[in-house]
Design a protein around this motif. Sequence first.
Motif, short mmCIF file in Angstrom:
data_model
loop_
_atom_site.label_atom_id
_atom_site.label_comp_id
_atom_site.label_asym_id
_atom_site.label_seq_id
_atom_site.Cartn_x
_atom_site.Cartn_y
_atom_site.Cartn_z
N TYR A 1 0.82 -1.22 0.00
CA TYR A 1 0.00 0.00 0.00
C TYR A 1 0.84 1.26 0.00
O TYR A 1 2.02 1.26 0.37
N ASP A 2 0.22 2.31 -0.45
CA ASP A 2 0.81 3.64 -0.47
C ASP A 2 -0.17 4.56 0.23
O ASP A 2 -1.25 4.82 -0.30
N SER A 3 0.19 5.06 1.40
CA SER A 3 -0.74 5.77 2.28
C SER A 3 -1.88 4.80 2.64
O SER A 3 -1.64 3.81 3.29
N SER A 4 -3.10 5.05 2.16
CA SER A 4 -4.21 4.16 2.52
C SER A 4 -4.66 3.31 1.34
O SER A 4 -5.61 2.53 1.47
N TYR A 5 -4.01 3.44 0.20
CA TYR A 5 -4.46 2.73 -1.01
C TYR A 5 -3.69 1.42 -1.20
O TYR A 5 -2.46 1.43 -1.26
N VAL A 6 -4.41 0.30 -1.29
CA VAL A 6 -3.78 -1.00 -1.54
C VAL A 6 -3.66 -1.17 -3.05
O VAL A 6 -4.66 -1.41 -3.74
N TYR A 7 -2.45 -1.02 -3.56
CA TYR A 7 -2.27 -1.07 -5.01
C TYR A 7 -1.90 -2.47 -5.51
O TYR A 7 -1.93 -2.73 -6.72
N HIS A 8 -1.59 -3.38 -4.58
CA HIS A 8 -1.20 -4.72 -4.99
C HIS A 8 -1.48 -5.69 -3.84
O HIS A 8 -1.38 -5.32 -2.67
N GLU A 9 -1.82 -6.94 -4.19
CA GLU A 9 -2.01 -7.99 -3.19
C GLU A 9 -1.38 -9.28 -3.69
O GLU A 9 -1.50 -9.62 -4.87
N ASP A 10 -0.72 -10.00 -2.78
CA ASP A 10 -0.26 -11.36 -3.04
C ASP A 10 -1.09 -12.30 -2.17
O ASP A 10 -1.19 -12.09 -0.95
N ILE A 11 -1.67 -13.34 -2.78
CA ILE A 11 -2.44 -14.34 -2.03
C ILE A 11 -1.86 -15.71 -2.37
O ILE A 11 -1.76 -16.07 -3.55
N TYR A 12 -1.51 -16.47 -1.34
CA TYR A 12 -0.84 -17.76 -1.56
C TYR A 12 -1.40 -18.79 -0.59
O TYR A 12 -1.50 -18.54 0.61
N ASP A 13 -1.80 -19.96 -1.13
CA ASP A 13 -2.36 -21.00 -0.27
C ASP A 13 -1.48 -22.25 -0.20
O ASP A 13 -1.89 -23.28 0.32
N GLY A 14 -0.26 -22.17 -0.72
CA GLY A 14 0.65 -23.31 -0.74
C GLY A 14 0.66 -24.03 -2.07
O GLY A 14 1.63 -24.70 -2.41
N ASN A 15 -0.42 -23.88 -2.84
CA ASN A 15 -0.54 -24.52 -4.15
C ASN A 15 -0.67 -23.53 -5.30
O ASN A 15 -0.31 -23.83 -6.43
N ARG A 16 -1.17 -22.38 -4.97
CA ARG A 16 -1.43 -21.38 -6.01
C ARG A 16 -1.09 -19.99 -5.47
O ARG A 16 -1.42 -19.66 -4.33
N LEU A 17 -0.43 -19.21 -6.28
CA LEU A 17 -0.10 -17.82 -5.94
C LEU A 17 -0.81 -16.90 -6.91
O LEU A 17 -0.70 -17.06 -8.13
N ILE A 18 -1.56 -15.95 -6.36
CA ILE A 18 -2.20 -14.92 -7.17
C ILE A 18 -1.58 -13.58 -6.80
O ILE A 18 -1.53 -13.21 -5.62
N ARG A 19 -1.15 -12.86 -7.82
CA ARG A 19 -0.60 -11.51 -7.62
C ARG A 19 -1.56 -10.53 -8.29
O ARG A 19 -1.61 -10.45 -9.51
N LYS A 20 -2.33 -9.82 -7.47
CA LYS A 20 -3.37 -8.91 -7.96
C LYS A 20 -2.80 -7.50 -8.11
O LYS A 20 -2.34 -6.89 -7.14
N HIS A 21 -2.86 -6.98 -9.31
CA HIS A 21 -2.41 -5.62 -9.59
C HIS A 21 -3.66 -4.73 -9.64
O HIS A 21 -4.32 -4.61 -10.68
N ASN A 22 -3.98 -4.15 -8.50
CA ASN A 22 -5.25 -3.43 -8.38
C ASN A 22 -5.29 -2.14 -9.18
O ASN A 22 -6.38 -1.62 -9.46
N VAL A 23 -4.15 -1.61 -9.56
CA VAL A 23 -4.12 -0.34 -10.30
C VAL A 23 -4.64 -0.54 -11.72
O VAL A 23 -5.47 0.24 -12.21
N ASN A 24 -4.17 -1.61 -12.39
CA ASN A 24 -4.57 -1.81 -13.78
C ASN A 24 -5.55 -2.96 -13.98
O ASN A 24 -5.90 -3.32 -15.11
N GLY A 25 -5.99 -3.60 -12.88
CA GLY A 25 -6.99 -4.65 -12.99
C GLY A 25 -6.50 -5.93 -13.63
O GLY A 25 -7.27 -6.65 -14.25
N SER A 26 -5.20 -6.23 -13.45
CA SER A 26 -4.65 -7.48 -13.98
C SER A 26 -4.22 -8.37 -12.82
O SER A 26 -4.00 -7.90 -11.70
N ALA A 27 -4.09 -9.67 -13.11
CA ALA A 27 -3.66 -10.63 -12.09
C ALA A 27 -2.73 -11.66 -12.72
O ALA A 27 -2.99 -12.15 -13.82
N THR A 28 -1.66 -11.97 -12.00
CA THR A 28 -0.72 -12.99 -12.44
C THR A 28 -0.90 -14.22 -11.57
O THR A 28 -0.97 -14.11 -10.34
N ILE A 29 -0.99 -15.40 -12.19
CA ILE A 29 -1.25 -16.64 -11.46
C ILE A 29 -0.10 -17.61 -11.65
O ILE A 29 0.37 -17.85 -12.77
#
Length: 269
Positions: free
Chosen positions: A95-123
Amino acid sequence: MNILYRKNQNMKYKRIFLYFLVILLSSCNQNINPINVVQKTIRTIDTINTIYYQQILLRGNTENDNNVSPKERVFYYMRLKSDSIIGAMAHIYFYDSSYVYHEDIYDGNRLIRKHNVNGSATIFDLIKYPDLKKKPFWGKTSPYTMQYMLNYALENKEHYIFELGNDTIINGTNCYCLKTILEKKALMPGFYKFTVDTNRVETMVLFIDKLSFYPQTMRMEVYFLDNPDNVYYTDNHFYNIKFNIEINDSLFITSDNVIEGFTINEIKP
């Protein structure tokens, strides 16, 4: 006269008590050595099943220190002993100040990298494409990553130098300064063991709470023997640390529902 005598006796006993207390504390400190601190830190991390903390990350090199800008993140980890990459399920907010611009979510089998600025996701799907694990693609400094590195150093003592630097106050906490130094090799937790690099020296510096034996700060330094004055570093400053808190499993869901409406990029080996 008796009152004065008793006061003198009390003062005498207090001085004797303080004398023995100083000896006891000195003796305890003499028992602290780098290997002892490593072992106690490993045991502390063994007690942690979930953790929350905030982090300020600084990354740069000593030849260009002016370009370093702090990066803010929030981490939720739930331990996965069978996971060899970071040792945990994870949800990380960038995050930058209060805005979350990116998230990483990982469950041990799958990693999702959410790019909230441009609405894309890498899996990264590790079940579908297990060969992804053969090369580093994602590194995060979880408690279990630090534990892995300390365990590996103990198991390979002949390749490491262990040192204790000066005690330091971090987050208002009195800390040991532990250094593990690996010369002419490189280590990437979770992906492979040693890689030989005869030009490389890497040092992990942990500032470890003297009471809890949990790291408050981690600094990774790398320099090359042909240019030892230029040190590449990553500083991880942890704060608002909370151990073994209740974390809802929904935080680590990596189904397609969490990226509905995002443009998807699936990574293949």
